[in-house]
Motif scaffolding. Sequence first.
Motif, short mmCIF file in Angstrom:
data_model
loop_
_atom_site.label_atom_id
_atom_site.label_comp_id
_atom_site.label_asym_id
_atom_site.label_seq_id
_atom_site.Cartn_x
_atom_site.Cartn_y
_atom_site.Cartn_z
N UNK A 140 1.01 -1.50 0.07
CA UNK A 140 0.33 -0.21 -0.02
C UNK A 140 0.94 1.46 0.45
N UNK A 141 0.12 2.42 -0.29
CA UNK A 141 0.44 3.47 -0.17
C UNK A 141 -0.16 4.48 -1.11
N UNK A 142 0.04 5.95 -0.68
CA UNK A 142 -1.05 6.77 -1.38
C UNK A 142 -0.10 8.18 -2.35
N UNK A 143 -0.81 8.44 -2.96
CA UNK A 143 -0.43 8.95 -4.11
C UNK A 143 -1.21 10.62 -3.86
N UNK A 358 -2.30 1.49 -4.49
CA UNK A 358 -2.29 2.83 -4.06
C UNK A 358 -3.56 3.43 -3.76
N UNK A 359 -3.68 4.20 -2.64
CA UNK A 359 -4.75 5.42 -2.73
C UNK A 359 -4.17 6.35 -3.25
N UNK A 429 -6.88 8.06 5.66
CA UNK A 429 -5.41 6.97 5.23
C UNK A 429 -5.32 6.40 6.40
N UNK A 430 -5.41 6.43 7.66
CA UNK A 430 -5.53 5.70 8.67
C UNK A 430 -6.40 4.31 8.30
N UNK A 431 -7.75 4.08 7.53
CA UNK A 431 -8.17 3.67 7.57
C UNK A 431 -7.91 2.36 6.19
N UNK A 432 -7.74 3.49 5.26
CA UNK A 432 -6.85 2.60 4.06
C UNK A 432 -6.26 1.58 4.75
N UNK A 433 -5.24 2.46 5.33
CA UNK A 433 -4.17 1.57 5.85
C UNK A 433 -4.15 0.12 6.73
#
Length: 436
Positions: A140-143, A358-359, A429-433
Amino acid sequence: MALRRMTINEPTTLRQWRNPLFALLLAISLFASTIFAIPSLCQFWVENMDLNSGTVAAMGVNPNFDTFQGTILQKKAFENPRILPLYGSSEMSMIYDYHPAKVFTPETGVTPFLIGKGGTQTLIHVLDLAALGENIKGKKLAIFLTPQWYGTGGISQATFEGNFSALHAYKALENPQLSSKLKQKLAQRLLQFPKAYQDFPYLQKVLALQEKSGWNAQIMRIFYALPAQIEYAALASQDAVKTKTNIKNLSRSAVAKYSQYSSNLQIASSQVKGARGSSVLSTVRPKWDKLQAEAIAQGKEATGNNPFGMDNTFYTTNILPKLQERKDSDKTAKYSSSPEYEDLKLLMNVLKEEGAKPLFVILPMNGRWADYTGISRTERKTCYKQLAQMVQREGFVLADFSSHENENYYLRDPWHLAWKGWLDVDEVLYQFYLTN
């Protein structure tokens, strides 16, 4: 009676050593082997001598240019299940209250690894992530997507030159996870910025050969392989040396703080038991309601002197002196067509071929300021819509905050999140993680 002359037959190997041609070929082979081994040796040297989970996490919340230009630390960040890499631009290096680097303490079970500074637009992150190859498979990563990037012209020559990493370019071209077709498209885009790699002549030659075929091209690739590898090895060595230097500059207390939580805690899920029945240890989750109340109170106090919802100090220092000049100054701005959209396609193709998860986070403009400077609402909505559709079309997870462009306590200036804005993003971000 004549004495017979005795001869001693030398071993074949010894005769070969005395052959000048054989000795020359052996020397060349040893030299080439060393050059090709240097990148892996450099990475092994740093990883086994200097890096542990606490060090990587501490570096992640203390971003610097060397981290963005290299790969060693980014690779290690993806190996740590308690780290969530975040890719963006200046919002990654402007760390105020309620920034992920402030909210996600080690106790929360997740640490952000920040990649970005002013000018690290989409194409820079294409190279960044293409250089990591299989290291991001299934990770996982966020962009963060900034609408201002998508103006006419896309990333400028100067901006690209100031953020380009030749090491990333070499690694991207060598990445076995990426298709030849995608590498060709990437090379074609990079060839539009020749000044960025003018100090690396063989990289330029390799890029130019990427889209060529036939025997002549194959021969030239072989011919340039060794000198190109020498450039690549030098860049990998620089990455190792700079990484070691930056690690030495970290405070021991920062490393100790993250090391304490990296070894003995596992991120909590929404249930006490995991999907396969494995127990998970609880962590201290952020108290979102409490943080929201604090952020709104702080935002009210900080934004009272201007009609744009900006931070008072920023407005007084940077906006007010030239306020009248900025009226309708962006009236001709267009965000419906830009090379940046094609760069985003490249980025998403890289992520798909590498198997990443990704998110994408669409950030809002400051709507009240955009109205004042003349950026039409139609152009803004068109940009937001195109970005959302592109991400959703590829099946990636999307968090779209564009509807908040006129909300109080959301942005501290014309471009950057603050207070309530960051907290809304933090919670996503926290929920995605946490989501499996």
